[in-house]
Design an enzyme around this catalytic site. Structure first.
Site, PDB file in Angstrom:
ATOM      1  N   GLU A   1       4.746   0.873   0.489  1.00 36.80           N
ATOM      2  CA  GLU A   1       5.077   0.116   1.705  1.00 36.80           C
ATOM      3  C   GLU A   1       4.816  -1.362   1.467  1.00 36.80           C
ATOM      4  O   GLU A   1       3.731  -1.756   1.025  1.00 36.80           O
ATOM      5  CB  GLU A   1       4.246   0.628   2.892  1.00 36.80           C
ATOM      6  CG  GLU A   1       4.537  -0.132   4.173  1.00 36.80           C
ATOM      7  CD  GLU A   1       4.309   0.678   5.437  1.00 36.80           C
ATOM      8  OE1 GLU A   1       4.197   1.922   5.341  1.00 36.80           O
ATOM      9  OE2 GLU A   1       4.241   0.064   6.515  1.00 36.80           O
TER      10      GLU A   1
ATOM     11  N   ASP B   1       1.989   4.641   2.120  1.00 38.68           N
ATOM     12  CA  ASP B   1       1.991   5.314   3.412  1.00 38.68           C
ATOM     13  C   ASP B   1       2.796   6.601   3.261  1.00 38.68           C
ATOM     14  O   ASP B   1       4.004   6.549   3.012  1.00 38.68           O
ATOM     15  CB  ASP B   1       2.618   4.406   4.471  1.00 38.68           C
ATOM     16  CG  ASP B   1       2.158   4.772   5.867  1.00 38.68           C
ATOM     17  OD1 ASP B   1       1.864   5.954   6.086  1.00 38.68           O
ATOM     18  OD2 ASP B   1       2.097   3.878   6.720  1.00 38.68           O
TER      19      ASP B   1
ATOM     20  N   HIS C   1       9.810  -1.387   9.565  1.00 42.97           N
ATOM     21  CA  HIS C   1       9.361  -1.892  10.864  1.00 42.97           C
ATOM     22  C   HIS C   1       9.237  -3.412  10.864  1.00 42.97           C
ATOM     23  O   HIS C   1       8.978  -4.018   9.834  1.00 42.97           O
ATOM     24  CB  HIS C   1       7.981  -1.313  11.213  1.00 42.97           C
ATOM     25  CG  HIS C   1       7.918   0.180  11.174  1.00 42.97           C
ATOM     26  ND1 HIS C   1       6.741   0.877  11.180  1.00 42.97           N
ATOM     27  CD2 HIS C   1       8.903   1.124  11.130  1.00 42.97           C
ATOM     28  CE1 HIS C   1       6.982   2.176  11.143  1.00 42.97           C
ATOM     29  NE2 HIS C   1       8.291   2.354  11.099  1.00 42.97           N
TER      30      HIS C   1
ATOM     31  N   THR D   1       5.153  -7.820   4.765  1.00 43.62           N
ATOM     32  CA  THR D   1       5.348  -9.254   4.513  1.00 43.62           C
ATOM     33  C   THR D   1       4.215 -10.059   5.150  1.00 43.62           C
ATOM     34  O   THR D   1       3.615  -9.608   6.128  1.00 43.62           O
ATOM     35  CB  THR D   1       6.670  -9.764   5.117  1.00 43.62           C
ATOM     36  OG1 THR D   1       6.527  -9.840   6.551  1.00 43.62           O
ATOM     37  CG2 THR D   1       7.838  -8.860   4.769  1.00 43.62           C
TER      38      THR D   1
ATOM     39  N   TYR E   1       0.846  -1.179   0.000  1.00 40.97           N
ATOM     40  CA  TYR E   1       0.000   0.000   0.000  1.00 40.97           C
ATOM     41  C   TYR E   1       0.890   1.239   0.000  1.00 40.97           C
ATOM     42  O   TYR E   1       2.117   1.128  -0.173  1.00 40.97           O
ATOM     43  CB  TYR E   1      -0.943  -0.009   1.212  1.00 40.97           C
ATOM     44  CG  TYR E   1      -0.280  -0.188   2.559  1.00 40.97           C
ATOM     45  CD1 TYR E   1       0.173  -1.436   2.972  1.00 40.97           C
ATOM     46  CD2 TYR E   1      -0.104   0.894   3.426  1.00 40.97           C
ATOM     47  CE1 TYR E   1       0.769  -1.602   4.208  1.00 40.97           C
ATOM     48  CE2 TYR E   1       0.484   0.731   4.664  1.00 40.97           C
ATOM     49  CZ  TYR E   1       0.922  -0.522   5.047  1.00 40.97           C
ATOM     50  OH  TYR E   1       1.526  -0.699   6.273  1.00 40.97           O
TER      51      TYR E   1
ATOM     52  N   ARG F   1       1.364  -7.538  20.077  1.00 46.94           N
ATOM     53  CA  ARG F   1       2.329  -7.410  18.972  1.00 46.94           C
ATOM     54  C   ARG F   1       3.294  -6.287  19.325  1.00 46.94           C
ATOM     55  O   ARG F   1       2.890  -5.144  19.532  1.00 46.94           O
ATOM     56  CB  ARG F   1       1.574  -7.059  17.687  1.00 46.94           C
ATOM     57  CG  ARG F   1       2.458  -6.833  16.470  1.00 46.94           C
ATOM     58  CD  ARG F   1       1.601  -6.585  15.234  1.00 46.94           C
ATOM     59  NE  ARG F   1       0.869  -5.341  15.295  1.00 46.94           N
ATOM     60  CZ  ARG F   1       1.103  -4.265  14.533  1.00 46.94           C
ATOM     61  NH1 ARG F   1       2.077  -4.296  13.632  1.00 46.94           N
ATOM     62  NH2 ARG F   1       0.385  -3.172  14.638  1.00 46.94           N
TER      63      ARG F   1
ATOM     64  N   HIS G   1       5.631  -3.723  18.082  1.00 48.88           N
ATOM     65  CA  HIS G   1       5.855  -3.027  16.813  1.00 48.88           C
ATOM     66  C   HIS G   1       7.183  -2.281  16.926  1.00 48.88           C
ATOM     67  O   HIS G   1       7.293  -1.290  17.652  1.00 48.88           O
ATOM     68  CB  HIS G   1       4.688  -2.065  16.571  1.00 48.88           C
ATOM     69  CG  HIS G   1       4.722  -1.378  15.244  1.00 48.88           C
ATOM     70  ND1 HIS G   1       4.604  -0.009  15.103  1.00 48.88           N
ATOM     71  CD2 HIS G   1       4.857  -1.862  13.992  1.00 48.88           C
ATOM     72  CE1 HIS G   1       4.655   0.307  13.828  1.00 48.88           C
ATOM     73  NE2 HIS G   1       4.811  -0.793  13.126  1.00 48.88           N
TER      74      HIS G   1
END
Lengths: 66, 569
Positions: free
Chosen positions: B105, B100, B162, B108, B98, B264, B266
């Site tokens: 971006e 960003d 990230h 995976t 997409y 999660r 990040h």
């Protein structure tokens, strides 16, 4: 352990605890490898000039992202 | 015996690329808006529409779940600097792509091993490269799109690479909200010192930081605080975004759902890597460290007195000599601190405690140790093949040797620094060097090629990709990591069917493939998946099957030895 990782970590004779000379015997460096490395890089160097690089950098400005 | 408080260290990546157009004489100002959209236009993904959908707003509330929604498609899709725009999920490998903030971006699909991460990251770059080729054919002769897998434009603008890591909810809450010290500060100490093998390197400084000829980390200049939810300004060492992407939480008690069990982490700190070993170690060592944090077995003495100062000074210390103080008063170099973490991890491994949590832990440890020992010996030549910043530094020094009129601040050096990360093999220095065999591989060519067209088998990415294939573009209305919405027969918003994939280590090929094979049509496929508990309905609070049953023995034999299900059920 996979064979490739085992081999690559056993072939280098690394002494620990003290800075080493990059040219010290036993390290993986070879003149051939360096020649190949710089032959690849030299191709890029040849195409560069202050003008072309400035033009590239002027075009490359980005929006700040995450 | 697996660790009782640990969950498998699932990994995902979401990486922004630099993208712009060169050679267009009519273009004035930035071209990243146009470049990113031309690239995304050449990505084949679902859903196939390019207008925002009412009801879904990025950085707002997802009306279907009540969760803060940073990741839904097309959210915030208006304006020149839209965040999370045009998200397309890939029915090939289950990842998504997409835009960003005007960067293409690459996200995976979820994987369980560091080796798979390195393979799928490389595969995503190849998908982006194919889009670049197609977009440039369309753009010619009005310029050429350049795509860079790096983290700043050297003009004070940074963009992130990230990674996300699955953690237990209890460990995440403990680290971020309750006790914080020491585990959070041990994590910071690990991240900061690990730049010695995760930095991509860059010439000069940015963001108002003092000038320097060359530094190890591209992101260091942009890391300004210890802890924050921010990602675009005042960026933190540790990002506190709490968005599990694991479906709903339990509303009124009852059986815990994946949304209750998982969190999660990040990680926005790291540089984007191209060197396979650096990519592998970045995520693999983080898996080990997070597991020790979850188990409560991290040495509380490994806390830096000033993590931000350490980051900025160590980044400017490519000779690896600077010592920084720990809270204990001991002073260590970055490599010496990494060796302390390594020592603990080796003991943990000897006790068999990574089993069932980190795939290939012994291999990660072996390569980590060998790399650290070489760093400790300043055996830089032998590390060019593993570490991006060391290779880049060597290239820059060679350029300066050959061109005495150049300096570290010359535009030619900055140009060289940038095109190291170009994904076009005609000018990308990393790709040229890699093609010449000058980087050590991790994943095989076959593994990388597999992930260009196929999903990982050991996570929900497999079922996501296969469901998208089975549904086809006419049926898919909306996709997110933990759900797929199918269009109603009338085409309206009401009456959509929502398929939930809440368990990131559930819905694997092992769970789903027999059902896909036996289904006569799409309806019977959905019914079969529901009956098996592989997918859930929005109101259905059943959890998916136990984690143990979801581990695929073919690709992760180590994980199959363990009583993994006990660790988090």
């Amino acid at each position: 352990m996979s064979k490739d990782i085992k081999q690559r970590t056993e072939t280098d004779d690394i002494k620990t605890g003290a800075p080493a000379d990059d040219a010290a015997p036993g390290l993986t460096d070879t003149r051939t490898e360096m020649d190949r490395l710089f032959a690849v890089a030299a191709k890029s160097f040849e195409t560069m000039s202050a003008g072309s690089s400035q033009e590239f950098l002027k075009s490359s400005r980005q929006t700040g992202g995450q | 015996m697996s660790e009782p408080n640990c969950v498998p260290k699932l990994i995902g990546g979401d990486v922004e690329l630099g993208n712009f157009i060169v050679g267009n004489r009519e273009a004035s100002g930035k071209t990243d808006y146009k470049a990113s959209r031309l690239l995304l236009g050449k990505i084949d993904g679902l859903p196939r529409r390019l207008v925002p959908t009412p009801g879904y707003w990025g950085n707002g509330l997802d009306v279907s779940t009540g969760w803060q929604n940073y990741g839904s498609d097309y959210g915030g899709g208006y304006g020149l600097h839209s965040q999370d725009w045009g998200r397309k999920y890939l029915d090939t490998n289950g990842g998504c792509i997409y835009i960003d903030l005007n960067h293409l971006e690459l996200a995976t699909p979820e994987v369980l091993s560091a080796r798979d991460y390195q393979a799928v990251w490389t595969a995503m770059l190849r998908i982006a490269r194919a889009a670049q080729v197609a977009a440039n054919e369309e753009l010619a002769p009005d310029g050429r799109i350049v795509v860079l897998a790096n983290n700043s434009d050297r003009q004070n603008n940074s963009y992130g690479g990230h990674q996300s890591f699955l953690m237990s909810r209890s460990a995440w809450d403990d680290m971020m909200r309750q006790r914080m010290v020491p585990s959070l500060f041990c994590l910071m100490a690990h991240q900061v010192s690990s730049i010695v093998y995760t930095g991509q390197g860059k010439c000069g400084s940015e963001n108002g930081r003092p000038n320097v000829a060359f530094q190890i980390s591209q992101r260091a200049d942009f890391i300004e605080t210890l802890l924050s939810e921010n990602t675009t300004v005042n960026r933190p060492l540790v990002n506190t975004r709490d968005e599990p992407l694991c479906g709903q939480k339990t509303w009124y008690g009852g059986t815990p759902l994946p949304g209750d069990r998982y969190a999660r982490l990040h990680v926005i700190f790291y540089d984007t890597n191209l060197a396979p070993v650096a990519t592998y170690l970045k995520v693999g060592v983080m898996q080990l460290i997070l597991t020790m944090i979850e188990a409560g077995c991290i040495d509380h003495n490994l806390v830096l007195e000033n993590p931000l100062d350490a980051l900025h000074l160590w980044s400017r210390d490519p000779d690896l000599n600077v010592r920084m103080a720990l809270l204990s008063g001991q002073k260590l170099t970055a490599v010496e601190l990494q060796l302390k973490f390594l020592e603990q991890a080796k003991v943990f491994e000897t006790q068999g405690r990574f089993a069932g949590v980190v795939a290939d832990a012994q291999e990660i440890l072996t390569l980590w140790e060998d790399t650290l020992l070489k760093l400790h010996s300043r055996a830089f030549v032998s590390l060019r093949s593993r570490i991006d910043w060391i290779m880049k530094r060597a290239l820059c020094e060679q350029a300066l040797d050959e061109h005495p009129d150049w300096s570290w601040r010359s535009p030619e050096l900055t140009h060289l620094d940038q095109i190291y990360a170009s994904i076009d093999p005609s000018d990308g220095l990393f790709l040229s060097l890699d093609a010449a065999g000058l980087f050590e591989p991790v994943a095989t060519e076959a593994e990388i090629a597999h992930f260009v067209s196929e999903p990982p088998v050991s996570t929900r990415a497999w079922t996501r990709a296969m469901l998208l294939r089975a549904a086809g573009p006419d049926r898919v209305a909306h996709v997110d990591w933990d759900k797929i919405e199918l269009k109603s027969t009338s085409g309206g918003y009401l009456g959509r069917t929502q398929i939930r994939l809440p368990d990131p280590i559930g819905a694997t090929r092992l769970d789903s493939e027999p059902i896909f094979s036996e289904a006569d049509d799409f309806s019977s496929l959905l019914e079969g998946l529901r009956r098996a508990g592989v997918i859930t309905e929005p109101q259905d609070h059943r959890s998916t099957g136990s984690a143990l049953s979801l581990i695929d023995s073919y690709r992760n034999p180590q994980l199959n030895q363990l009583t993994l299900g006990d660790s988090h059920e």
